[in-house]
Design a protein around this motif. Structure first.
Motif, PDB file in Angstrom:
ATOM      1  N   VAL A 219       0.746  -1.098  -0.003  1.00 50.48           N
ATOM      2  CA  VAL A 219      -0.015   0.078   0.086  1.00 50.48           C
ATOM      3  C   VAL A 219       0.904   1.138   0.127  1.00 50.48           C
ATOM      4  N   ILE A 220       0.632   2.059  -0.747  1.00 49.66           N
ATOM      5  CA  ILE A 220       1.373   3.231  -0.752  1.00 49.66           C
ATOM      6  C   ILE A 220       1.174   4.167   0.453  1.00 49.66           C
ATOM      7  N   GLU A 221       2.453   4.357   1.078  1.00 48.76           N
ATOM      8  CA  GLU A 221       2.118   5.171   2.355  1.00 48.76           C
ATOM      9  C   GLU A 221       2.311   6.520   2.225  1.00 48.76           C
ATOM     10  N   LYS A 222       3.423   6.839   1.284  1.00 52.54           N
ATOM     11  CA  LYS A 222       3.562   8.210   1.119  1.00 52.54           C
ATOM     12  C   LYS A 222       4.037   8.599  -0.263  1.00 52.54           C
ATOM     13  N   VAL A 223       3.868  10.053  -0.731  1.00 48.55           N
ATOM     14  CA  VAL A 223       4.302  10.115  -1.983  1.00 48.55           C
ATOM     15  C   VAL A 223       5.538  11.322  -1.873  1.00 48.55           C
ATOM     16  N   VAL A 224       6.498  11.100  -2.797  1.00 47.19           N
ATOM     17  CA  VAL A 224       7.585  12.049  -2.745  1.00 47.19           C
ATOM     18  C   VAL A 224       7.281  13.008  -4.093  1.00 47.19           C
ATOM     19  N   LEU A 225       7.414  14.277  -3.618  1.00 49.33           N
ATOM     20  CA  LEU A 225       7.096  15.306  -4.989  1.00 49.33           C
ATOM     21  C   LEU A 225       8.635  15.658  -5.746  1.00 49.33           C
ATOM     22  N   ASP A 226       8.382  15.876  -7.019  1.00 47.65           N
ATOM     23  CA  ASP A 226       9.667  16.486  -7.564  1.00 47.65           C
ATOM     24  C   ASP A 226       9.787  17.945  -7.432  1.00 47.65           C
ATOM     25  N   ALA A 227      10.807  18.503  -8.000  1.00 49.29           N
ATOM     26  CA  ALA A 227      11.090  19.956  -7.622  1.00 49.29           C
ATOM     27  C   ALA A 227       9.976  20.886  -8.107  1.00 49.29           C
ATOM     28  N   ARG A 228       9.258  20.440  -8.944  1.00 48.61           N
ATOM     29  CA  ARG A 228       7.798  21.286  -9.292  1.00 48.61           C
ATOM     30  C   ARG A 228       6.686  20.820  -8.660  1.00 48.61           C
ATOM     31  N   GLY A 229       6.936  20.004  -7.646  1.00 47.87           N
ATOM     32  CA  GLY A 229       5.741  19.591  -6.621  1.00 47.87           C
ATOM     33  C   GLY A 229       4.695  18.555  -7.475  1.00 47.87           C
ATOM     34  N   ARG A 230       5.400  17.848  -8.309  1.00 48.22           N
ATOM     35  CA  ARG A 230       4.550  16.879  -8.783  1.00 48.22           C
ATOM     36  C   ARG A 230       4.749  15.550  -8.313  1.00 48.22           C
ATOM     37  N   PRO A 231       3.992  14.507  -8.057  1.00 49.74           N
ATOM     38  CA  PRO A 231       4.294  13.044  -7.531  1.00 49.74           C
ATOM     39  C   PRO A 231       5.151  12.546  -8.449  1.00 49.74           C
TER      40      PRO A 231
ATOM     41  N   ALA B  47       6.510   7.033  -5.469  1.00 45.62           N
ATOM     42  CA  ALA B  47       5.463   6.298  -4.276  1.00 45.62           C
ATOM     43  C   ALA B  47       6.371   5.306  -3.335  1.00 45.62           C
ATOM     44  N   LEU B  48       5.977   5.693  -2.149  1.00 44.40           N
ATOM     45  CA  LEU B  48       6.869   4.654  -1.108  1.00 44.40           C
ATOM     46  C   LEU B  48       5.905   3.872  -0.720  1.00 44.40           C
ATOM     47  N   VAL B  49       6.047   2.469  -1.047  1.00 46.78           N
ATOM     48  CA  VAL B  49       5.040   1.487  -0.748  1.00 46.78           C
ATOM     49  C   VAL B  49       5.432   0.542   0.599  1.00 46.78           C
ATOM     50  N   ARG B  50       4.446   0.415   1.606  1.00 47.58           N
ATOM     51  CA  ARG B  50       4.918  -0.638   2.469  1.00 47.58           C
ATOM     52  C   ARG B  50       4.513  -1.846   2.151  1.00 47.58           C
ATOM     53  N   VAL B  51       5.422  -2.966   2.264  1.00 52.12           N
ATOM     54  CA  VAL B  51       5.138  -4.324   1.856  1.00 52.12           C
ATOM     55  C   VAL B  51       3.875  -4.990   2.372  1.00 52.12           C
ATOM     56  N   GLN B  52       3.482  -5.375   1.673  1.00 49.75           N
ATOM     57  CA  GLN B  52       2.201  -6.302   2.177  1.00 49.75           C
ATOM     58  C   GLN B  52       2.565  -7.463   3.217  1.00 49.75           C
ATOM     59  N   GLY B  53       2.020  -7.468   4.241  1.00 52.11           N
ATOM     60  CA  GLY B  53       2.160  -8.630   5.080  1.00 52.11           C
ATOM     61  C   GLY B  53       3.748  -8.458   5.864  1.00 52.11           C
ATOM     62  N   HIS B  54       4.390  -7.506   5.561  1.00 50.26           N
ATOM     63  CA  HIS B  54       5.638  -7.451   6.102  1.00 50.26           C
ATOM     64  C   HIS B  54       5.771  -6.068   6.643  1.00 50.26           C
ATOM     65  N   PRO B  55       5.237  -5.536   7.544  1.00 52.21           N
ATOM     66  CA  PRO B  55       5.406  -4.137   7.999  1.00 52.21           C
ATOM     67  C   PRO B  55       6.846  -3.582   8.373  1.00 52.21           C
ATOM     68  N   SER B  56       7.462  -4.918   8.792  1.00 52.51           N
ATOM     69  CA  SER B  56       8.973  -4.578   9.271  1.00 52.51           C
ATOM     70  C   SER B  56       9.810  -4.546   8.211  1.00 52.51           C
ATOM     71  N   ALA B  57       9.503  -4.817   7.105  1.00 52.50           N
ATOM     72  CA  ALA B  57      10.316  -4.745   5.737  1.00 52.50           C
ATOM     73  C   ALA B  57      10.818  -3.645   5.479  1.00 52.50           C
ATOM     74  N   GLY B  58      10.052  -2.544   5.797  1.00 50.31           N
ATOM     75  CA  GLY B  58      10.117  -1.208   5.267  1.00 50.31           C
ATOM     76  C   GLY B  58       9.571  -0.854   4.037  1.00 50.31           C
ATOM     77  N   LEU B  59       9.756   0.202   3.519  1.00 51.40           N
ATOM     78  CA  LEU B  59       9.376   0.674   2.237  1.00 51.40           C
ATOM     79  C   LEU B  59      10.050   0.463   0.967  1.00 51.40           C
ATOM     80  N   ARG B  60       9.608   0.533  -0.082  1.00 52.17           N
ATOM     81  CA  ARG B  60       9.990   0.442  -1.275  1.00 52.17           C
ATOM     82  C   ARG B  60       9.566   1.407  -2.252  1.00 52.17           C
ATOM     83  N   SER B  61      10.670   2.039  -2.914  1.00 56.66           N
ATOM     84  CA  SER B  61      10.212   3.393  -3.746  1.00 56.66           C
ATOM     85  C   SER B  61       9.898   2.937  -5.307  1.00 56.66           C
TER      86      SER B  61
END
Length: 111
Positions: free
Chosen positions: A47-59, A62-76
């Motif tokens: 699930v997308i947890e956070k969105v990082v914007l570029d220099a112009r403020g556009r998405p 997407a930082l994605v929390r790994v399904q079923g493994h919350p301790s696995a961290g985020l993937r970009s």
């Protein structure tokens, strides 16, 4: 005199639309958050947890929390590589490729 009024209007117009642009960009980022990401076979990756914007403020990322493994961290994932569908987004990555990606560490502000 008319030229002076028009020139002043043109110079101030970009300033008056900045808040509207910033609001639209924030809404675009929020449209991604909380949405499910699946691989091409429909397997839920996370699930997308956070969105990082570029220099112009556009998405941009997407930082994605790994399904079923919350301790696995985020993937970009690059937003440009995501395809919207009825249930969220699809990525061309396989689950194995996604799982093999390094975790992203976020700098959390000190309390």
């Amino acid at each position: 005199m008319l030229r002076l009024v028009l020139a002043a209007a043109l110079l101030t117009a970009p300033l008056s639309i900045l808040p509207a642009v910033a609001h639209a960009q924030a809404q675009a980022a929020e449209a991604y958050q909380g949405r499910t990401v699946r691989d091409a076979k429909g397997v839920v990756l996370g699930v997308i947890e956070k969105v990082v914007l570029d220099a112009r403020g556009r998405p941009a990322q997407a930082l994605v929390r790994v399904q079923g493994h919350p301790s696995a961290g985020l993937r970009s994932l690059a937003v440009a590589g995501l395809v919207a569908d009825a249930g969220g987004f699809t990525t061309p990555l396989t689950k194995a490729e996604f799982d093999a990606m390094p975790a992203v560490q976020l700098d959390e502000p000190a309390a």
